[in-house]
Design a protein around this motif. Sequence first.
Motif, PDB file in Angstrom:
ATOM      1  N   VAL A 222     142.566  43.919  90.400  1.00  0.00           N
ATOM      2  CA  VAL A 222     141.635  44.921  89.893  1.00  0.00           C
ATOM      3  C   VAL A 222     142.438  45.892  89.034  1.00  0.00           C
ATOM      4  O   VAL A 222     143.437  46.452  89.483  1.00  0.00           O
ATOM      5  N   GLU A 223     142.005  46.071  87.785  1.00  0.00           N
ATOM      6  CA  GLU A 223     142.719  46.965  86.888  1.00  0.00           C
ATOM      7  C   GLU A 223     142.433  48.427  87.203  1.00  0.00           C
ATOM      8  O   GLU A 223     143.276  49.283  87.018  1.00  0.00           O
ATOM      9  N   GLU A 224     141.233  48.711  87.675  1.00  0.00           N
ATOM     10  CA  GLU A 224     140.854  50.088  87.964  1.00  0.00           C
ATOM     11  C   GLU A 224     141.498  50.550  89.259  1.00  0.00           C
ATOM     12  O   GLU A 224     141.748  49.774  90.163  1.00  0.00           O
ATOM     13  N   ARG A 225     141.746  51.848  89.345  1.00  0.00           N
ATOM     14  CA  ARG A 225     142.241  52.417  90.593  1.00  0.00           C
ATOM     15  C   ARG A 225     141.032  52.831  91.409  1.00  0.00           C
ATOM     16  O   ARG A 225     140.005  53.203  90.883  1.00  0.00           O
ATOM     17  N   GLY A 226     141.139  52.742  92.684  1.00  0.00           N
ATOM     18  CA  GLY A 226     140.034  53.146  93.538  1.00  0.00           C
ATOM     19  C   GLY A 226     140.126  52.479  94.896  1.00  0.00           C
ATOM     20  O   GLY A 226     141.101  51.788  95.203  1.00  0.00           O
ATOM     21  N   PHE A 227     139.127  52.683  95.649  1.00  0.00           N
ATOM     22  CA  PHE A 227     139.073  52.176  97.017  1.00  0.00           C
ATOM     23  C   PHE A 227     138.668  50.703  97.013  1.00  0.00           C
ATOM     24  O   PHE A 227     137.721  50.310  96.345  1.00  0.00           O
ATOM     25  N   ARG A 228     139.410  49.876  97.755  1.00  0.00           N
ATOM     26  CA  ARG A 228     139.071  48.461  97.876  1.00  0.00           C
ATOM     27  C   ARG A 228     138.911  48.136  99.358  1.00  0.00           C
ATOM     28  O   ARG A 228     139.681  48.598 100.197  1.00  0.00           O
ATOM     29  N   LEU A 229     137.921  47.340  99.678  1.00  0.00           N
ATOM     30  CA  LEU A 229     137.614  47.023 101.067  1.00  0.00           C
ATOM     31  C   LEU A 229     137.413  45.523 101.215  1.00  0.00           C
ATOM     32  O   LEU A 229     136.728  44.907 100.411  1.00  0.00           O
ATOM     33  N   ALA A 230     138.018  44.953 102.231  1.00  0.00           N
ATOM     34  CA  ALA A 230     137.781  43.553 102.570  1.00  0.00           C
ATOM     35  C   ALA A 230     137.034  43.544 103.901  1.00  0.00           C
ATOM     36  O   ALA A 230     137.373  44.281 104.823  1.00  0.00           O
ATOM     37  N   CYS A 231     136.019  42.729 103.990  1.00  0.00           N
ATOM     38  CA  CYS A 231     135.204  42.670 105.205  1.00  0.00           C
ATOM     39  C   CYS A 231     135.070  41.218 105.646  1.00  0.00           C
ATOM     40  O   CYS A 231     134.497  40.408 104.937  1.00  0.00           O
TER      41      CYS A 231
ATOM     42  N   GLN B 265     130.628  49.077 109.775  1.00  0.00           N
ATOM     43  CA  GLN B 265     131.557  49.338 108.687  1.00  0.00           C
ATOM     44  C   GLN B 265     131.485  50.774 108.190  1.00  0.00           C
ATOM     45  O   GLN B 265     132.453  51.300 107.674  1.00  0.00           O
ATOM     46  N   ASP B 266     130.343  51.424 108.371  1.00  0.00           N
ATOM     47  CA  ASP B 266     130.201  52.815 107.926  1.00  0.00           C
ATOM     48  C   ASP B 266     131.054  53.763 108.775  1.00  0.00           C
ATOM     49  O   ASP B 266     131.457  54.820 108.325  1.00  0.00           O
TER      50      ASP B 266
END
Length: 173
Positions: free
Chosen positions: A151-160, A171-172
């Motif tokens: 992912v080129e963008e910075r930010g939050f990533r989540l694997a589920c 998950q919340d």
Amino acid sequence: RLKSLSCTVRDLDRTHLPQHLINFLLPRRYQLDTLRMQALFLALHLKARAPDLVIVSQGDNHDGLHFGRLCQRLKLPYILISQKATDHFWPPDKSRKYRREVFESALQCFFVSHHNQRLTEDQIGARLTNAAIVRNPFLVDSARPVSWPEVEERGFRLACVGRLYLLDKGQDV
């Protein structure tokens, strides 16, 4: 895949029976709703074919029990597979005995986790001597790390792992 192996697959939502015509001929108290139509269609199908074994795969731990009860009445051997069980649903007291009988009469009750088995046993008020745990397969090589998309963008990533469903999985939280 089952069809490609010459297995006959029946869709219970497509019974092809004229429900409106049948209901027109029946007294009001015997009118058929979708669930009764499915049960009728399945009863006719099972009666005509007398299978060696019926497998009832439930999304929840109680939503296919009416099919198990039908097998009981037709004296057909069946197994139950329960894909999940939830703490926030408890069967009404008046249906506990019925649910317990369907589980206890199955040749085998399969659960995907010990938690689901124990919770179901608590909900029906009995320990199931015919229960076993079967793990759902995960089709990845466990010896190697799972690839992660770039992912080129910075930010939050989540694997589920599993289904994204807040009520059951939290998950919340």
